[in-house]
Design a protein around this motif. Structure first.
Motif, PDB file in Angstrom:
ATOM      1  N   ALA A 136       0.834  -1.210   0.000  1.00 22.89           N
ATOM      2  CA  ALA A 136       0.000   0.000   0.000  1.00 22.89           C
ATOM      3  C   ALA A 136       0.868   1.259   0.000  1.00 22.89           C
ATOM      4  O   ALA A 136       0.537   2.251  -0.663  1.00 22.89           O
ATOM      5  CB  ALA A 136      -0.941  -0.003   1.196  1.00 22.89           C
ATOM      6  N   ARG A 139       2.306   1.649  -3.464  1.00 15.68           N
ATOM      7  CA  ARG A 139       1.284   2.173  -4.392  1.00 15.68           C
ATOM      8  C   ARG A 139       1.048   3.668  -4.148  1.00 15.68           C
ATOM      9  O   ARG A 139       0.923   4.444  -5.090  1.00 15.68           O
ATOM     10  CB  ARG A 139      -0.021   1.385  -4.219  1.00 15.68           C
ATOM     11  CG  ARG A 139      -1.121   1.821  -5.127  1.00 15.68           C
ATOM     12  CD  ARG A 139      -0.834   1.403  -6.558  1.00 15.68           C
ATOM     13  NE  ARG A 139      -1.840   1.931  -7.431  1.00 15.68           N
ATOM     14  CZ  ARG A 139      -1.592   2.448  -8.620  1.00 15.68           C
ATOM     15  NH1 ARG A 139      -0.379   2.444  -9.101  1.00 15.68           N
ATOM     16  NH2 ARG A 139      -2.552   2.928  -9.353  1.00 15.68           N
ATOM     17  N   ALA A 140       0.998   4.068  -2.865  1.00 10.10           N
ATOM     18  CA  ALA A 140       0.789   5.474  -2.532  1.00 10.10           C
ATOM     19  C   ALA A 140       1.946   6.333  -3.042  1.00 10.10           C
ATOM     20  O   ALA A 140       1.733   7.448  -3.530  1.00 10.10           O
ATOM     21  CB  ALA A 140       0.632   5.642  -1.024  1.00 10.10           C
ATOM     22  N   ASP A 179      -5.100  11.290  -2.971  1.00  5.05           N
ATOM     23  CA  ASP A 179      -5.424   9.928  -3.395  1.00  5.05           C
ATOM     24  C   ASP A 179      -4.620   8.890  -2.613  1.00  5.05           C
ATOM     25  O   ASP A 179      -5.089   7.789  -2.372  1.00  5.05           O
ATOM     26  CB  ASP A 179      -5.158   9.754  -4.892  1.00  5.05           C
ATOM     27  CG  ASP A 179      -6.071  10.626  -5.734  1.00  5.05           C
ATOM     28  OD1 ASP A 179      -7.192  10.927  -5.273  1.00  5.05           O
ATOM     29  OD2 ASP A 179      -5.661  11.012  -6.836  1.00  5.05           O
ATOM     30  N   ALA A 180      -3.425   9.251  -2.211  1.00  7.33           N
ATOM     31  CA  ALA A 180      -2.555   8.305  -1.513  1.00  7.33           C
ATOM     32  C   ALA A 180      -2.885   8.190  -0.026  1.00  7.33           C
ATOM     33  O   ALA A 180      -2.571   7.184   0.599  1.00  7.33           O
ATOM     34  CB  ALA A 180      -1.101   8.738  -1.690  1.00  7.33           C
ATOM     35  N   LEU A 183      -4.496   5.040   1.446  1.00  5.13           N
ATOM     36  CA  LEU A 183      -3.592   3.890   1.494  1.00  5.13           C
ATOM     37  C   LEU A 183      -2.605   3.997   2.650  1.00  5.13           C
ATOM     38  O   LEU A 183      -2.167   2.990   3.204  1.00  5.13           O
ATOM     39  CB  LEU A 183      -2.814   3.777   0.175  1.00  5.13           C
ATOM     40  CG  LEU A 183      -3.634   3.468  -1.079  1.00  5.13           C
ATOM     41  CD1 LEU A 183      -2.785   3.682  -2.325  1.00  5.13           C
ATOM     42  CD2 LEU A 183      -4.162   2.059  -1.022  1.00  5.13           C
TER      43      LEU A 183
END
Length: 192
Positions: A136, A139-140, A179-180, A183
């Motif tokens: 996660a 991805r962030a 958006d991050a 996560l």
């Protein structure tokens, strides 16, 4: 071998959208900024390492280590004197929460000894963190790097602008973390 933030930077630099037509120094700056923003947001280092943390006792049964998961607690001292007995005797800990208690009564802390109140009177040497950057968080960081890349491509700090009776809406200062953030919340240090 444990992964490092440099390994993650290598992954980000290989992303085709970042590499296309971009100066290598600017690419590295975007990656560094994304990594820094993520680390600032979670307010802790996530990778496995041996750490020494100095805490202030509050006259309570629990102290909280700042980095989790805790793999081992190797030494605890109170006002510079080691607490004898070692793990499970002189102290105990919960790996997931980072809770450190005196004695061996993690399940019944209210009956165990308290950490004496004092300023920076408890020193703990322990090993904690993840072997690799969690998925996660990876991805962030990628989302943050892509958003920073997109911001560099846009023209100015505005979300919208009009011409008649001129008006504008200013963009968020750190929209790349919006958006991050979802996560990253499970990894963020929470004050106790």
């Amino acid at each position: 071998m444990p992964e490092t933030y440099a390994d993650l930077a290598t992954v980000l630099l290989a992303w085709p959208g970042l590499a296309t037509g971009r100066d290598p120094i600017e690419q590295q700056a975007i990656v560094d900024d994304a990594n820094a923003a993520v680390r600032d947001f979670v307010d802790r280092d996530l990778l496995m390492a041996e750490r020494t943390e100095v805490l202030s006792g509050r006259g309570t049964a629990r102290l909280w280590l700042s980095v989790k998961p805790v793999l081992s607690v190797d030494a605890v001292s109170l006002w510079g004197s080691p607490i004898d007995g070692g793990p499970g005797e002189g102290w105990d800990f919960d790996p997931d929460s980072g809770c450190l208690v005196r004695g061996r009564r993690l399940s019944a802390v209210r009956f165990g000894p308290k950490w004496p109140a004092g300023f920076r009177n408890v020193s703990v040497r322990y090993t904690a963190g993840y072997d690799a950057v969690p998925g996660a968080v990876r991805r962030a960081t990628i989302l943050a790097a892509r958003a920073l890349h997109a911001m560099a491509e846009s023209a100015g700090p505005y979300k919208s602008e009009s011409l008649g009776d001129w008006s504008y809406t200013q963009a968020d200062s750190k929209p790349f973390l919006r958006d991050a953030a979802g996560l990253l919340l499970p990894y963020r240090r929470v004050g106790v």
